[in-house]
Write a protein that holds these residues in place. Structure first.
Motif, PDB file in Angstrom:
ATOM      1  N   MET A 166       0.099  15.312  -4.850  1.00 20.23           N
ATOM      2  CA  MET A 166       0.776  15.207  -3.556  1.00 20.23           C
ATOM      3  C   MET A 166       0.467  16.423  -2.668  1.00 20.23           C
ATOM      4  SD  MET A 166       1.936  12.373  -4.230  1.00 20.23           S
ATOM      5  CE  MET A 166       3.077  11.875  -2.934  1.00 20.23           C
ATOM      6  N   LYS A 167      -0.244  17.405  -3.234  1.00 22.22           N
ATOM      7  CA  LYS A 167      -0.571  18.616  -2.463  1.00 22.22           C
ATOM      8  C   LYS A 167      -2.020  18.575  -1.986  1.00 22.22           C
ATOM      9  CE  LYS A 167       3.339  20.905  -3.321  1.00 22.22           C
ATOM     10  NZ  LYS A 167       3.657  21.449  -4.635  1.00 22.22           N
ATOM     11  N   GLY A 168      -2.216  18.671  -0.689  1.00 26.35           N
ATOM     12  CA  GLY A 168      -3.577  18.765  -0.138  1.00 26.35           C
ATOM     13  C   GLY A 168      -4.319  17.450  -0.210  1.00 26.35           C
ATOM     14  N   LYS A 169      -5.404  17.338   0.583  1.00 28.21           N
ATOM     15  CA  LYS A 169      -6.171  16.097   0.548  1.00 28.21           C
ATOM     16  C   LYS A 169      -7.525  16.352  -0.123  1.00 28.21           C
ATOM     17  CE  LYS A 169      -7.229  16.456   5.332  1.00 28.21           C
ATOM     18  NZ  LYS A 169      -6.736  17.849   5.554  1.00 28.21           N
ATOM     19  N   GLU A 193      -2.260   8.612  -9.708  1.00 37.11           N
ATOM     20  CA  GLU A 193      -1.201   8.736 -10.730  1.00 37.11           C
ATOM     21  C   GLU A 193       0.140   8.737  -9.980  1.00 37.11           C
ATOM     22  OE1 GLU A 193      -0.976  12.614 -12.465  1.00 37.11           O
ATOM     23  OE2 GLU A 193       0.154  11.956 -14.237  1.00 37.11           O
ATOM     24  N   TRP A 194       0.193   9.537  -8.912  1.00 34.89           N
ATOM     25  CA  TRP A 194       1.404   9.649  -8.073  1.00 34.89           C
ATOM     26  C   TRP A 194       1.123   9.337  -6.612  1.00 34.89           C
ATOM     27  CZ3 TRP A 194       5.739  10.120 -10.712  1.00 34.89           C
ATOM     28  CH2 TRP A 194       5.676  10.680 -11.990  1.00 34.89           C
ATOM     29  N   GLY A 195      -0.136   9.484  -6.207  1.00 34.34           N
ATOM     30  CA  GLY A 195      -0.458   9.455  -4.775  1.00 34.34           C
ATOM     31  C   GLY A 195      -0.784   8.078  -4.227  1.00 34.34           C
ATOM     32  N   GLY A 196      -0.656   7.034  -5.064  1.00 36.62           N
ATOM     33  CA  GLY A 196      -0.905   5.679  -4.600  1.00 36.62           C
ATOM     34  C   GLY A 196      -2.391   5.336  -4.531  1.00 36.62           C
ATOM     35  N   ALA A 197      -2.642   4.084  -4.136  1.00 36.37           N
ATOM     36  CA  ALA A 197      -4.024   3.595  -4.066  1.00 36.37           C
ATOM     37  C   ALA A 197      -4.836   4.393  -3.039  1.00 36.37           C
ATOM     38  CB  ALA A 197      -4.019   2.107  -3.710  1.00 36.37           C
ATOM     39  N   LYS A 198      -4.176   4.818  -1.965  1.00 40.06           N
ATOM     40  CA  LYS A 198      -4.888   5.543  -0.912  1.00 40.06           C
ATOM     41  C   LYS A 198      -5.486   6.843  -1.454  1.00 40.06           C
ATOM     42  CE  LYS A 198      -4.507   7.369   3.780  1.00 40.06           C
ATOM     43  NZ  LYS A 198      -5.148   8.626   3.425  1.00 40.06           N
ATOM     44  N   SER A 199      -4.763   7.461  -2.356  1.00 37.44           N
ATOM     45  CA  SER A 199      -5.241   8.707  -2.940  1.00 37.44           C
ATOM     46  C   SER A 199      -6.545   8.481  -3.719  1.00 37.44           C
ATOM     47  CB  SER A 199      -4.132   9.266  -3.837  1.00 37.44           C
ATOM     48  OG  SER A 199      -4.604  10.275  -4.660  1.00 37.44           O
ATOM     49  N   GLN A 217      -2.573   3.495 -10.038  1.00 37.34           N
ATOM     50  CA  GLN A 217      -1.922   2.949  -8.831  1.00 37.34           C
ATOM     51  C   GLN A 217      -2.887   2.189  -7.930  1.00 37.34           C
ATOM     52  OE1 GLN A 217       0.097   6.491  -7.386  1.00 37.34           O
ATOM     53  NE2 GLN A 217       2.021   5.776  -8.288  1.00 37.34           N
ATOM     54  N   ALA A 218      -4.160   2.182  -8.286  1.00 41.72           N
ATOM     55  CA  ALA A 218      -5.130   1.338  -7.575  1.00 41.72           C
ATOM     56  C   ALA A 218      -4.690  -0.129  -7.627  1.00 41.72           C
ATOM     57  CB  ALA A 218      -6.523   1.497  -8.187  1.00 41.72           C
ATOM     58  N   ILE A 219      -3.916  -0.464  -8.627  1.00 38.19           N
ATOM     59  CA  ILE A 219      -3.476  -1.860  -8.811  1.00 38.19           C
ATOM     60  C   ILE A 219      -2.716  -2.389  -7.591  1.00 38.19           C
ATOM     61  CG2 ILE A 219      -1.242  -1.379  -9.954  1.00 38.19           C
ATOM     62  CD1 ILE A 219      -3.846  -4.027 -11.036  1.00 38.19           C
ATOM     63  N   LEU A 224      -9.297  -2.477  -3.348  1.00 37.89           N
ATOM     64  CA  LEU A 224      -9.762  -1.249  -4.014  1.00 37.89           C
ATOM     65  C   LEU A 224     -10.132  -1.535  -5.466  1.00 37.89           C
ATOM     66  CD1 LEU A 224     -10.181   1.837  -4.335  1.00 37.89           C
ATOM     67  CD2 LEU A 224      -7.704   2.038  -4.709  1.00 37.89           C
ATOM     68  N   VAL A 225      -9.302  -2.319  -6.144  1.00 42.63           N
ATOM     69  CA  VAL A 225      -9.599  -2.669  -7.543  1.00 42.63           C
ATOM     70  C   VAL A 225     -10.979  -3.317  -7.615  1.00 42.63           C
ATOM     71  CG1 VAL A 225      -8.891  -4.107  -9.501  1.00 42.63           C
ATOM     72  CG2 VAL A 225      -7.154  -2.886  -8.171  1.00 42.63           C
ATOM     73  N   ASP A 226     -11.259  -4.226  -6.674  1.00 37.91           N
ATOM     74  CA  ASP A 226     -12.570  -4.886  -6.678  1.00 37.91           C
ATOM     75  C   ASP A 226     -13.694  -3.890  -6.394  1.00 37.91           C
ATOM     76  OD1 ASP A 226     -11.265  -7.188  -7.297  1.00 37.91           O
ATOM     77  OD2 ASP A 226     -11.282  -8.014  -5.268  1.00 37.91           O
ATOM     78  N   ASP A 227     -13.425  -2.917  -5.506  1.00 39.04           N
ATOM     79  CA  ASP A 227     -14.432  -1.881  -5.240  1.00 39.04           C
ATOM     80  C   ASP A 227     -14.711  -1.060  -6.499  1.00 39.04           C
ATOM     81  OD1 ASP A 227     -14.589  -2.671  -2.642  1.00 39.04           O
ATOM     82  OD2 ASP A 227     -13.443  -0.983  -1.812  1.00 39.04           O
ATOM     83  N   LEU A 228     -13.635  -0.708  -7.201  1.00 34.35           N
ATOM     84  CA  LEU A 228     -13.805   0.078  -8.437  1.00 34.35           C
ATOM     85  C   LEU A 228     -14.678  -0.692  -9.425  1.00 34.35           C
ATOM     86  CD1 LEU A 228     -10.134   1.362  -9.053  1.00 34.35           C
ATOM     87  CD2 LEU A 228     -12.066   2.711  -8.212  1.00 34.35           C
ATOM     88  N   ALA A 229     -14.374  -1.989  -9.542  1.00 38.19           N
ATOM     89  CA  ALA A 229     -15.126  -2.822 -10.477  1.00 38.19           C
ATOM     90  C   ALA A 229     -16.599  -2.893 -10.056  1.00 38.19           C
ATOM     91  CB  ALA A 229     -14.509  -4.213 -10.545  1.00 38.19           C
TER      92      ALA A 229
END
Ligand code: MCF
Ligand code: ZN
Length: 327
Positions: A166-169, A193-199, A217-219, A224-229
């Motif tokens: 959650m700290k910094g981008k 883990e904490w920062g959501g799919a956007k992270s 959290q990509a789920i 995004l899940v399809d991009d990861l795949a």
């Protein structure tokens, strides 16, 4: 489950220290660490942010290369007893030698020597991933990346980022990751883990890692899940850690199976096993109990992990033979 040969890609070196080991060092050095232990001797933390500070307090008594050599042997003996044949560990010059490259070299030499001994004695192979700490900020990550670049080689093969998502981008850390990439290091970033799919999206776009630590959290974003795949990004899933820290309310809510069903390459690790009361054996037992995983599922997960490992091909072939050797 214990006997299944396993590959673990996501393990924090200090986070694998048994509480009794840290208590012993604290006693030897006259440091009062009673506040980080529960009465039953286990590590005490309330939530994720508190976990990060307990991790640092425990690390504060690891003050010499010799301490790290002892830790390395203890960790590898325990991993090998759980069937792990290959492991990668997150190490940081922030903790080993206080950011100084000469001190870091001494720590690394001690860890590496202990790992070579453990390989002979317990049959487990270790490689190191230099890790910058997100909540220490992007300026602190630069000397860490320089240390990594100077010590990159056949043993220190990766560069990563852990800590408070959650700290910094991620974009703030491009200098460090570009430096590591140019030195030939393979890249992984804790995200999602904490920062959501956007992270996860941000980490991939800014830092271009080939693996993501957690990433679960990509789920929440199926595109995004399809991009990861499609891109073959490997997730270093640590379900026991996610359940212990409250990222997931329980094992059945963990998205590892859903990610896998949608074609994402998933692997299984413990993260910080004694902190989260887990072992690789316990992870496999819970995956079998929750999702019905059996021998073939574990074989697939381990094949994915060794393919994605940050070691050379000769080492991978040696490990693949062990994975194939099921008795
Ligand atoms: O993966 C877990 C939880 N998410 C983020 N960071 C960490 C995890 N376990 C340890 N860390 C951090 C730890 O707090 O990694 C760093 C420390 O800052 C050490 S890496 C050698
Ligand atoms: Zn981690």
């Amino acid at each position: 489950m214990r006997e299944i040969p396993k590959v673990e890609l996501h393990l924090h070196h200090e986070g694998a220290a048994p509480p009794a080991f840290i208590r012993g060092l604290a006693k030897e050095k006259g440091v009062d660490l009673s506040g980080i232990f529960r009465e039953d001797g286990s590590y005490a933390f309330r939530d994720f942010v508190h976990f990060l500070s307990v991790y640092e307090a425990a690390t504060s008594v690891l003050t010499s290369p010799k301490d790290y050599a002892r830790l390395t042997r203890a960790v590898l003996e325990e991993s090998a007893a759980n069937g792990v044949v290959y492991s990668e560990t997150f190490l940081s010059p922030d903790f080993c030698g206080g950011g100084d490259v000469e001190a870091w070299r001494d720590y690394l030499a001690a860890i590496r020597e202990a790992a070579e001994e453990a390989e002979r004695d317990f049959g487990i192979t270790l490689r190191g991933i230099v890790t910058c700490i997100r909540h220490f900020g992007p300026e602190a990550a630069k000397p860490i990346a320089l240390c990594a670049a100077e010590t990159a080689g056949d043993w220190l093969t990766g560069f990563g980022m852990a800590g408070d998502e959650m700290k910094g981008k991620p974009a703030d850390f491009t200098w460090a990751f570009d430096c590591a990439r140019e030195a030939g290091l393979r890249l992984t970033v804790h995200a999602g883990e904490w920062g959501g799919a956007k992270s996860v999206r941000d980490a991939l776009a800014a830092l271009r890692p080939e693996r993501i630590g957690h990433g679960v959290q990509a789920i929440d974003d199926l595109a995004l899940v399809d991009d990861l795949a499609e891109q073959g990004i490997v997730l270093e899933c640590c379900p026991g850690s996610n359940v212990a820290l409250g990222v997931c309310p329980g094992w059945s809510a963990h998205p590892i199976q859903r990610l896998r069903d949608r074609g994402v390459k998933v692997t299984v690790s413990t993260d910080d096993p004694p902190f989260f009361h887990t072992t690789m054996t316990a992870e496999y037992e819970n995956l079998a109990a929750t999702f019905g995983w059996g021998e073939e599922d574990f074989a697939e997960i381990n094949a994915t992990a060794i393919d994605a490992a940050f070691c050379d091909e000769a080492t991978k072939d040696k490990i693949r033979k062990k994975l194939g050797d099921r008795t």
